[in-house]
Design a protein around this motif. Structure first.
Motif, short mmCIF file in Angstrom:
data_model
loop_
_atom_site.label_atom_id
_atom_site.label_comp_id
_atom_site.label_asym_id
_atom_site.label_seq_id
_atom_site.Cartn_x
_atom_site.Cartn_y
_atom_site.Cartn_z
N ARG A 1 -8.09 6.04 -3.56
CA ARG A 1 -7.85 7.15 -2.63
C ARG A 1 -7.26 8.36 -3.37
O ARG A 1 -7.68 9.50 -3.15
N THR B 1 2.63 1.66 -3.41
CA THR B 1 1.65 2.06 -4.43
C THR B 1 1.29 3.53 -4.29
O THR B 1 1.19 4.26 -5.29
N ALA B 2 1.09 3.99 -3.06
CA ALA B 2 0.75 5.40 -2.85
C ALA B 2 1.84 6.32 -3.39
O ALA B 2 1.55 7.37 -3.98
N GLN C 1 -5.30 2.24 -2.90
CA GLN C 1 -4.48 3.45 -2.98
C GLN C 1 -4.77 4.25 -4.24
O GLN C 1 -4.74 5.48 -4.23
N ALA D 1 0.83 -1.21 0.00
CA ALA D 1 0.00 0.00 0.00
C ALA D 1 0.87 1.25 0.00
O ALA D 1 0.60 2.22 -0.74
N TRP E 1 5.92 4.48 5.58
CA TRP E 1 5.44 5.07 4.34
C TRP E 1 6.57 5.76 3.61
O TRP E 1 7.71 5.77 4.07
#
Length: 295
Positions: free
Chosen positions: A200, A81-82, A197, A78, A115
């Protein structure tokens, strides 16, 4: 499709300007032009797919946060990917441009919490539409020692959308396939983490466009092309909060973090619509007047 070259002297860094325009969509993450310095927290896809790169990242998440293997894999995918999809989707929706997503053309910078806080594109290469103002009147310009940026042109919005989908899948698929044997997660679950993601990012474009519909409509068109592999795509619901219409997202697959914390995310597919909306209303109130129902 055709390719043209523009000089930096004629047009000032078109992708750089585009990334500046989409900054509110990505915040607090940042996208910029530049090359990563080795050994300073930067990560390229090649670093993950060679040697023990992926195993190291999964192990570090497990040690730092007490995640089991499945949660660590899902969380890492995640986050990665973001960092890749966020800037690509935002530039597509806001400026109708798609940056180059070649694996050797970008790097992500790690941040506390597992992240990535910065995405660095190594070049100005991108794909645009025929009427994009970045295109020069004369497609062949002499090289006077200036830095050149290659601009690819596709015929219409449908072709540009397909370029976005194709570039994202091509970048992420090797990573998804490499993660598959490292956890008891099937491909639908892994691609579901990717799709979440992406969804979003589409919704967050409202921060710049001010349009509560365009992100959702573009997301639906995107997922129509991206399925397969993104079968477990998010779905939407609407509600009004403090006089503003909001779009809520329900994940197509679970992020699994509740296994560790006992808490369910605001997009969890295992909570009821009413509970998800209640929690999203609380989340919006923490953001101020311009808050969105996007966790």
């Amino acid at each position: 499709m055709r390719g043209v070259c523009i000089t930096a002297r004629q047009r000032e860094a078109p992708l750089k300007a585009t990334l500046a325009a989409i900054a509110p969509v990505l915040a607090p993450q940042v996208a910029r032009i530049g090359r990563a310095e080795p050994g300073t927290g930067w990560l390229r896809r090649a670093d993950l797919l060679t040697g023990a790169g992926l195993d190291t990242m999964v192990r570090e998440l497990r040690q730092a946060y007490g995640y089991d293997r499945e949660v660590a894999v899902s969380s890492f995918l995640a986050a990665y990917t973001a960092g890749v999809a966020g800037p690509a989707i935002a530039t597509y929706v806001v400026r109708h441009r798609v940056p180059d997503l070649a694996a050797d053309g970008l790097a992500l910078h790690g941040a506390p919490g597992g992240w990535f806080d910065v995405t660095a594109f190594h070049t100005e290469r991108m794909t645009v539409l025929p009427d994009d103002p970045v295109l020069p009147d004369d497609p062949v310009l002499p090289d006077a020692g200036t830095v050149r940026a290659t601009i690819d042109v596709v015929e219409d919005r449908a072709a540009l959308r397909l370029r976005l989908v194709t570039n994202l899948v091509e970048h992420l698929e090797p990573l998804v396939l490499a993660l598959r044997p490292r956890a008891r997660l099937g491909l639908p679950a892994l691609w579901g983490a990717v799709a979440t993601q992406c969804g979003r990012a589409f919704l967050l474009t409202e921060r710049v466009t001010g349009d509560p519909d365009i992100g959702r409509m573009e997301a639906d068109a995107f997922f129509a092309l991206a399925c397969p592999p993104m079968r477990a795509r998010p779905t939407w619901s609407d509600f009004t909060h403090r006089g503003r219409r909001q779009t809520a997202m329900r994940r197509g697959s679970c992020c699994l973090v509740h296994r560790m914390s006992g808490q369910y995310c605001t997009t969890c597919p295992f909570t009821s619509d009413s509970e998800r909306e209640r929690r999203l209303r609380e989340w919006i109130d923490t953001q101020g007047d311009e808050g969105l129902a996007v966790g």
